[in-house]
Design a protein around this motif. Sequence first.
Motif, PDB file in Angstrom:
ATOM      1  N   LYS A  10       1.381  -0.652  -0.029  1.00  0.00           N
ATOM      2  CA  LYS A  10      -0.413  -0.429   0.473  1.00  0.00           C
ATOM      3  C   LYS A  10       0.762   1.689  -0.027  1.00  0.00           C
ATOM      4  O   LYS A  10       2.032   1.271   0.643  1.00  0.00           O
ATOM      5  CB  LYS A  10      -1.126  -0.387   1.282  1.00  0.00           C
ATOM      6  CG  LYS A  10      -1.841   0.967   1.830  1.00  0.00           C
ATOM      7  CD  LYS A  10      -2.785   0.461   1.490  1.00  0.00           C
ATOM      8  CE  LYS A  10      -4.690   1.787   1.434  1.00  0.00           C
ATOM      9  NZ  LYS A  10      -4.001   2.855   1.481  1.00  0.00           N
ATOM     10  N   VAL A  13       2.095   4.717   3.294  1.00  0.00           N
ATOM     11  CA  VAL A  13       1.484   4.517   5.183  1.00  0.00           C
ATOM     12  C   VAL A  13       3.013   4.505   5.940  1.00  0.00           C
ATOM     13  O   VAL A  13       2.902   4.524   7.262  1.00  0.00           O
ATOM     14  CB  VAL A  13       1.118   2.878   5.187  1.00  0.00           C
ATOM     15  CG1 VAL A  13       0.357   2.215   4.145  1.00  0.00           C
ATOM     16  CG2 VAL A  13       2.391   1.934   3.905  1.00  0.00           C
ATOM     17  N   ASP A  39      12.759   1.377  -4.287  1.00  0.00           N
ATOM     18  CA  ASP A  39      11.332   2.481  -5.198  1.00  0.00           C
ATOM     19  C   ASP A  39      12.118   3.653  -6.308  1.00  0.00           C
ATOM     20  O   ASP A  39      13.226   3.320  -6.092  1.00  0.00           O
ATOM     21  CB  ASP A  39      11.182   2.889  -3.866  1.00  0.00           C
ATOM     22  CG  ASP A  39      10.028   3.755  -4.271  1.00  0.00           C
ATOM     23  OD1 ASP A  39       9.014   4.359  -5.459  1.00  0.00           O
ATOM     24  OD2 ASP A  39       9.565   3.935  -3.091  1.00  0.00           O
ATOM     25  N   GLN A  41      11.041   5.577  -6.935  1.00  0.00           N
ATOM     26  CA  GLN A  41      11.139   7.131  -6.409  1.00  0.00           C
ATOM     27  C   GLN A  41      11.428   7.809  -5.524  1.00  0.00           C
ATOM     28  O   GLN A  41      12.044   9.129  -5.642  1.00  0.00           O
ATOM     29  CB  GLN A  41       9.515   7.124  -5.406  1.00  0.00           C
ATOM     30  CG  GLN A  41       8.377   7.127  -6.613  1.00  0.00           C
ATOM     31  CD  GLN A  41       7.284   7.660  -5.248  1.00  0.00           C
ATOM     32  OE1 GLN A  41       7.309   8.465  -4.337  1.00  0.00           O
ATOM     33  NE2 GLN A  41       6.219   6.277  -4.804  1.00  0.00           N
ATOM     34  N   ALA A  85       5.671   0.545  -3.045  1.00  0.00           N
ATOM     35  CA  ALA A  85       4.157   0.468  -3.169  1.00  0.00           C
ATOM     36  C   ALA A  85       3.961  -0.658  -4.091  1.00  0.00           C
ATOM     37  O   ALA A  85       4.680   0.010  -5.744  1.00  0.00           O
ATOM     38  CB  ALA A  85       3.275   1.521  -3.063  1.00  0.00           C
ATOM     39  N   MET A 138       1.236   2.425  11.899  1.00  0.00           N
ATOM     40  CA  MET A 138       1.669   4.128  11.752  1.00  0.00           C
ATOM     41  C   MET A 138       0.209   5.290  11.891  1.00  0.00           C
ATOM     42  O   MET A 138      -0.816   4.175  11.491  1.00  0.00           O
ATOM     43  CB  MET A 138       2.637   3.773  10.551  1.00  0.00           C
ATOM     44  CG  MET A 138       3.527   3.253   9.725  1.00  0.00           C
ATOM     45  SD  MET A 138       4.822   4.156  10.366  1.00  0.00           S
ATOM     46  CE  MET A 138       5.137   5.322  10.267  1.00  0.00           C
ATOM     47  N   ARG A 139       0.934   6.264  12.397  1.00  0.00           N
ATOM     48  CA  ARG A 139       0.186   7.315  12.572  1.00  0.00           C
ATOM     49  C   ARG A 139      -1.326   6.818  13.886  1.00  0.00           C
ATOM     50  O   ARG A 139      -2.223   7.154  13.608  1.00  0.00           O
ATOM     51  CB  ARG A 139      -0.660   7.582  11.264  1.00  0.00           C
ATOM     52  CG  ARG A 139       0.139   7.722  10.955  1.00  0.00           C
ATOM     53  CD  ARG A 139      -0.182   8.543   9.647  1.00  0.00           C
ATOM     54  NE  ARG A 139       0.909   8.956   8.341  1.00  0.00           N
ATOM     55  CZ  ARG A 139       0.553   9.994   8.102  1.00  0.00           C
ATOM     56  NH1 ARG A 139      -0.409  11.166   7.545  1.00  0.00           N
ATOM     57  NH2 ARG A 139       0.977  10.893   6.615  1.00  0.00           N
ATOM     58  N   SER A 167       0.897   9.973  14.943  1.00  0.00           N
ATOM     59  CA  SER A 167       1.405  11.661  14.087  1.00  0.00           C
ATOM     60  C   SER A 167       2.236  12.120  14.748  1.00  0.00           C
ATOM     61  O   SER A 167       1.220  13.003  15.405  1.00  0.00           O
ATOM     62  CB  SER A 167      -0.246  11.489  13.450  1.00  0.00           C
ATOM     63  OG  SER A 167      -0.327  11.848  12.522  1.00  0.00           O
ATOM     64  N   TYR A 171       7.801  13.815  12.183  1.00  0.00           N
ATOM     65  CA  TYR A 171       8.667  13.189  11.221  1.00  0.00           C
ATOM     66  C   TYR A 171       8.698  13.371   9.906  1.00  0.00           C
ATOM     67  O   TYR A 171       9.571  13.685   8.559  1.00  0.00           O
ATOM     68  CB  TYR A 171       7.525  11.289  11.128  1.00  0.00           C
ATOM     69  CG  TYR A 171       7.972  10.779  11.826  1.00  0.00           C
ATOM     70  CD1 TYR A 171       8.967  10.399  11.707  1.00  0.00           C
ATOM     71  CD2 TYR A 171       6.551  10.475  12.992  1.00  0.00           C
ATOM     72  CE1 TYR A 171       9.107   9.483  13.172  1.00  0.00           C
ATOM     73  CE2 TYR A 171       6.670   9.687  13.597  1.00  0.00           C
ATOM     74  CZ  TYR A 171       7.760   8.921  14.163  1.00  0.00           C
ATOM     75  OH  TYR A 171       8.185   7.681  15.408  1.00  0.00           O
ATOM     76  N   VAL A 172       7.986  14.393   9.922  1.00  0.00           N
ATOM     77  CA  VAL A 172       7.888  15.694   8.722  1.00  0.00           C
ATOM     78  C   VAL A 172       8.771  16.588   8.313  1.00  0.00           C
ATOM     79  O   VAL A 172       9.946  16.626   7.505  1.00  0.00           O
ATOM     80  CB  VAL A 172       6.449  15.982   7.716  1.00  0.00           C
ATOM     81  CG1 VAL A 172       5.982  16.863   6.876  1.00  0.00           C
ATOM     82  CG2 VAL A 172       5.160  15.301   8.086  1.00  0.00           C
TER      83      VAL A 172
HETATM   84  N1  LIG Z   1       3.579   8.624  12.150  1.00  0.00           N
HETATM   85  C1  LIG Z   1       3.298  10.199  10.950  1.00  0.00           C
HETATM   86  N2  LIG Z   1       3.198  11.088  11.187  1.00  0.00           N
HETATM   87  C2  LIG Z   1       3.287  11.949  11.045  1.00  0.00           C
HETATM   88  N3  LIG Z   1       3.881  12.155   9.034  1.00  0.00           N
HETATM   89  C3  LIG Z   1       3.951  10.705   9.258  1.00  0.00           C
HETATM   90  C4  LIG Z   1       4.368   9.518   9.886  1.00  0.00           C
HETATM   91  N4  LIG Z   1       4.524   8.343   8.620  1.00  0.00           N
HETATM   92  C5  LIG Z   1       5.256   9.391   7.711  1.00  0.00           C
HETATM   93  N5  LIG Z   1       4.357  10.769   7.325  1.00  0.00           N
HETATM   94  C6  LIG Z   1       4.265  11.140   6.553  1.00  0.00           C
HETATM   95  O1  LIG Z   1       3.446  10.790   5.513  1.00  0.00           O
HETATM   96  C7  LIG Z   1       3.667  10.932   4.313  1.00  0.00           C
HETATM   97  C8  LIG Z   1       3.818   9.291   3.364  1.00  0.00           C
HETATM   98  O2  LIG Z   1       5.690   8.752   3.990  1.00  0.00           O
HETATM   99  P1  LIG Z   1       6.060   8.099   3.663  1.00  0.00           P
HETATM  100  O3  LIG Z   1       6.585   8.797   2.741  1.00  0.00           O
HETATM  101  O4  LIG Z   1       6.677   6.942   4.900  1.00  0.00           O
HETATM  102  O5  LIG Z   1       4.907   6.288   3.212  1.00  0.00           O
HETATM  103  P2  LIG Z   1       5.494   5.230   2.332  1.00  0.00           P
HETATM  104  O6  LIG Z   1       5.123   4.233   2.335  1.00  0.00           O
HETATM  105  O7  LIG Z   1       7.199   5.301   1.986  1.00  0.00           O
HETATM  106  O8  LIG Z   1       4.856   6.412   0.177  1.00  0.00           O
HETATM  107  P3  LIG Z   1       5.352   5.322  -0.590  1.00  0.00           P
HETATM  108  O9  LIG Z   1       4.383   4.441  -0.823  1.00  0.00           O
HETATM  109  O10 LIG Z   1       4.678   6.334  -1.922  1.00  0.00           O
HETATM  110  O11 LIG Z   1       7.078   5.045  -0.994  1.00  0.00           O
HETATM  111  C9  LIG Z   1       5.387  12.052   4.200  1.00  0.00           C
HETATM  112  O12 LIG Z   1       5.016  13.318   3.751  1.00  0.00           O
HETATM  113  C10 LIG Z   1       5.979  11.342   5.684  1.00  0.00           C
HETATM  114  O13 LIG Z   1       6.507  12.294   6.258  1.00  0.00           O
END
Ligand SMILES: Nc1ncnc2c1ncn2[C@@H]1O[C@H](COP(=O)(O)OP(=O)(O)OP(=O)(O)O)[C@@H](O)[C@H]1O
Length: 205
Positions: A10, A13, A39, A41, A85, A138-139, A167, A171-172
């Motif tokens: 997904k 996440v 990835d 990306q 993802a 997460m969150r 959340s 982290y951001v």
């Molecule tokens: N615990 C958290 N609290 C607040 N924001 C968060 C938290 N975890 C992740 N984020 C934010 O959510 C967004 C998505 O997180 P992240 O990029 O780590 O996900 P991902 O699973 O790697 O996404 P993708 O599938 O696109 O690679 C990012 O902007 C990140 O900073």
Amino acid sequence: MPVVVVANPKGGVGKSTLATHIAGHYARQGHAVMLGDVDRQQSSRFWLGLRPPQARPISTWEASGERLLLKPPRGTTHAVLDTPAGLHGWRSSEVFKLADKIVVPLQASVFDIFATRDFLDELTARTGRQPQIGIVGMRVDPRTIAADHLREFVESLGLPLVTMLRSTQNYVHLAARGLTLFDVTPTRVEKDLAQWAPLQQWLDG
Ligand SMILES: Nc1ncnc2c1ncn2[C@@H]1O[C@H](COP(=O)(O)OP(=O)(O)OP(=O)(O)O)[C@@H](O)[C@H]1O
Ligand SMILES: [Mg+2]
């Protein structure tokens, strides 16, 4: 050499957030850690580009495409792999074959749980108990009903719910500076460090 893979098919996440922090955890311990990015990306590699030179070093590992099969460079003692993802098929098999530990971030919504169930079923069927699989909420606020649902779900799979991360904009903000919770003054991020402690223990165990 321990290889930690962070995966969940997904999107959004928290895979890259976890992968960069796990690398930050090992760097903090003084290990020679590589953060590889399967990835396309290249979020983790992008993040590494933001990392200030005075921060504890984390190297990178060209892990995309055919070169995934290459071993990480000599001298590496710990490797962390971020994955995209929708990773599936032979590529996911190749990645999971490398893993000693697989960390799966999971948000506490029924939709996320539903989307992740097949992946986890397939993963446990394919790999058995080797590598070790750990789930990270997460969150999630651990005091909520959503958290209870998450606990029930993970328990029903017979997998450990290693920790839950709240959340927070921490982290951001940290990501935007190429940093992790382990790179800043601990008192500023105390709550989050406390939530990370069980995951750090699981990684080191
Ligand atoms: N615990 C958290 N609290 C607040 N924001 C968060 C938290 N975890 C992740 N984020 C934010 O959510 C967004 C998505 O997180 P992240 O990029 O780590 O996900 P991902 O699973 O790697 O996404 P993708 O599938 O696109 O690679 C990012 O902007 C990140 O900073
Ligand atoms: Mg990502």
